[in-house]
Scaffold this active site. Structure first.
Site, short mmCIF file in Angstrom:
data_model
loop_
_atom_site.label_atom_id
_atom_site.label_comp_id
_atom_site.label_asym_id
_atom_site.label_seq_id
_atom_site.Cartn_x
_atom_site.Cartn_y
_atom_site.Cartn_z
N GLU A 260 0.87 -1.17 0.00
CA GLU A 260 0.00 0.00 0.00
C GLU A 260 0.91 1.22 0.00
OE1 GLU A 260 -3.34 2.52 2.37
OE2 GLU A 260 -1.57 1.74 3.33
N HIS A 322 -11.32 0.79 1.47
CA HIS A 322 -12.01 1.15 2.71
C HIS A 322 -11.59 2.51 3.27
CE1 HIS A 322 -8.10 -0.33 3.71
NE2 HIS A 322 -8.24 0.11 4.95
O1 TEU Z 1 -3.98 3.66 5.07
C1 TEU Z 1 -2.93 4.53 4.91
C2 TEU Z 1 -3.19 5.90 4.43
O2 TEU Z 1 -2.27 6.68 4.41
C3 TEU Z 1 -4.48 6.37 3.96
O3 TEU Z 1 -5.07 5.82 2.91
C4 TEU Z 1 -5.31 7.00 5.02
O4 TEU Z 1 -6.50 6.32 5.24
C5 TEU Z 1 -5.62 8.39 4.62
O5 TEU Z 1 -4.43 9.09 4.67
C6 TEU Z 1 -6.63 8.99 5.53
O6 TEU Z 1 -6.75 10.35 5.31
C7 TEU Z 1 -3.74 2.44 5.70
C8 TEU Z 1 -5.03 1.70 5.89
O7 TEU Z 1 -5.58 1.40 4.63
C9 TEU Z 1 -5.93 2.53 6.75
O8 TEU Z 1 -7.19 1.98 6.90
C10 TEU Z 1 -5.26 2.68 8.10
O9 TEU Z 1 -6.00 3.56 8.90
C11 TEU Z 1 -3.84 3.21 7.97
O10 TEU Z 1 -3.10 2.58 6.96
C12 TEU Z 1 -3.08 2.99 9.25
O11 TEU Z 1 -2.80 1.64 9.42
#
Ligand code: TEU
Length: 516
Positions: A260, A322
């Site tokens: 990610e 999500h």
């Molecule tokens: O997301 C990381 C992330 O940087 C984003 O997509 C974040 O949700 C966005 O900056 C919000 O404004 C991942 C996961 O997908 C997310 O659900 C978690 O909250 C995050 O990491 C922390 O583990």
């Protein structure tokens, strides 16, 4: 039983399950592993090849599972390890693959490592996390901002007088990947789940794991932005190479290492693939943030294929997850989301679908008293509507309110309807599975009238089916002429297929896949 095949992800469409909101088997209002297992036949019918599970580890749920307190157990709200093993077997029985989330950047503040690290600057566990003395004024050690709200990425531990770093919530302290014990133990976590049969990992914010030794202030142009988007330098690459060796083990290229890479610089995104020795796949979030506009998509596609082509790397395509508003909401209509499905599922690379996308779900409007996510992302996490009642088959005290119109936008309402969004996805997935040209053919942009995106996929020597496919998508609300080659229509937003596509005209929001 799934035969592990090298680089299976190149031929796969991956379906993201957000377990809390997928299917609730025990009536507590929260989805669970047995619920997921009960819907695998449906996913197989839909035609996806792999399932990626958002975290099901033991967690206090400050960030709904992205805050892990035990990496080698399942949270009781989802089931237990036996239920997990049953799910893995059931996925493999259907010749699908199971990908698990892997949260490496941080743990929960309730993790035993962090409990042991707290309070004592002398404890060997202390070094598993990132501690710094206060700035001379007693404030945070640098100017970094955490995600979700413009607050410092540091929290003071009163008993030791030091701050710890957290790029996300204070309940999610960042691990220190320069500590050999962190690297060893987090590698063991991968082995633990691979031994249980998982086929790969989606590694959460994996670009963040290395940290420069001196955590200097962010430069002025980045100062207001959350530090989780920063390039953390060479440390991350070294860690990724080490993790890749663990994931490859004795059977290289059988387990997926997907990152990610939530960054907005294409070169930075590609850097995490290393020389083919870091991630296998990196999420392309530039596409996620491309607006519904033909010219914007034209340049996004051109830039992605050029950059990946130069490195002979395999792209990914994702429109929702999500964390972000769903495309029916974001692009402004279900009709556009229907055209977007054609765009997504006719690309070269690995496409990802997020549960509910195949129904054309809109985000739920979550009233303030029901909001639970500290990042304001509840709307796209609303529970998946299975049956055609107002709660989509969920119990009254479901953990989030249902998305709008569950009565029509549900699996039950759409499954038997040939014109539905669900049937549209099923046809596109079947087409992708049956035509090698759609999976591995070259990509070439074609000239098109304004507001139309048109491209060709071509495979010089296909094993089966046509060599050349043309896709045309009308991003506008007007009829577009001279927009698509006449030819046999294989799929489309307006006609299911068959020899209908003899005209060169696209209706508003129409997308067509033809053999020119
Ligand atoms: O997301 C990381 C992330 O940087 C984003 O997509 C974040 O949700 C966005 O900056 C919000 O404004 C991942 C996961 O997908 C997310 O659900 C978690 O909250 C995050 O990491 C922390 O583990």
């Amino acid at each position: 039983m799934t035969e592990l095949t090298a680089q299976w992800w190149r031929d796969a469409v991956v379906y993201q399950v957000y377990p809390r909101s997928f299917c609730d088997s025990d009536g507590d209002g929260i989805g669970d592993l047995a619920g997921i297992e009960s819907k695998l036949d449906h996913l197989q019918w839909l035609g996806v090849d792999a399932v990626w599970l958002s975290p099901v580890y033991r967690s206090p749920m400050a960030d709904f599972g992205y805050d892990i307190s035990d990496h080698c157990d399942v949270d009781p709200v989802f089931g237990d390890l036996a239920a997990f093993d049953r799910l893995v077997a059931a996925v493999h029985d259907r010749d699908m693959f199971l990908v698990m989330d892997y949260v490496a950047n941080h743990t929960s503040d309730q993790h035993p490592w962090f409990r042991a690290a707290l309070g004592s600057a002398e404890s060997p566990d202390r070094r598993r996390y990132i501690w710094r003395d206060p700035a001379p004024d007693g404030g945070p050690p640098n100017n970094w901002i955490r995600a979700f709200s413009p607050e410092p990425a540091w929290t003071l531990d009163e008993s030791s007088g030091q701050y710890y770093l957290h790029l996300f919530l204070p309940e999610q302290p960042d691990l220190n990947w320069s500590d050999p014990r962190v690297r060893r133990d987090m590698g063991e976590v991968l082995r633990f789940w691979m031994d249980r049969g998982v086929d790969g990992f989606r590694a959460d914010v994996i670009h963040c794991i290395g940290k420069p030794e001196h955590l200097e202030d962010a430069p002025q142009d980045l100062a207001g932005l959350p530090a989780c988007i920063f390039d953390q330098g060479p440390g991350t690459h070294e860690c990724l190479r080490e993790l890749r060796r663990v994931i490859d083990g004795d059977s290289p290229e059988e387990h997926l290492f997907l990152g990610e890479t939530a960054v907005f610089d294409r070169r930075q995104q590609l850097s995490y693939l290393g020389d083919g020795d870091e991630l296998h796949l990196a999420f392309n979030f530039l596409a996620v943030h491309t607006r519904w506009d033909a010219a914007a998509w034209r340049s996004e596609l051109a830039a992605t294929y050029e950059a990946y082509g130069e490195l002979d790397a395999w792209p990914t395509w994702v429109l929702s997850n999500h964390d972000i508003p769903r495309q029916a909401t974001r692009f402004g209509s279900v009709a556009r989301a229907r055209a977007a499905a054609v765009l997504l599922l006719t690309q070269r690379g690995t496409p990802f679908l997020y549960q509910g996308e195949e129904l054309g779900l809109l985000d739920a409007e979550v009233p303030p008293h029901r909001q639970v996510d500290p990042g304001g992302r509840d709307g796209c996490r609303a529970p998946m509507p299975w049956s055609a009642d107002e709660r989509g088959g969920w119990v009254p005290d479901m953990w989030l309110p249902p998305p709008p119109s569950a009565a029509t936008v549900s699996v039950e309402a759409q499954r038997g309807d040939d014109g539905s969004m669900l049937a549209h996805h099923r046809r596109l997935l079947e087409l992708r599975r049956s035509l090698p040209v759609l999976r591995s053919g070259d990509f070439e942009l074609l000239d098109a009238p304004e507001g139309v995106l048109r491209y060709r996929r071509h495979l010089p020597d296909p094993a089966a089916g046509p060599h050349t496919i043309e896709v045309a998508i009308n991003f506008t609300a007007s009829v577009a002429r001279d927009a698509v080659s006449p030819g046999e229509q294989l799929a489309g937003t307006h006609h299911a297929g068959g020899p209908s596509g003899i005209s060169d005209t696209l209706l508003p929001d129409e997308a067509r896949v033809v053999v020119p």
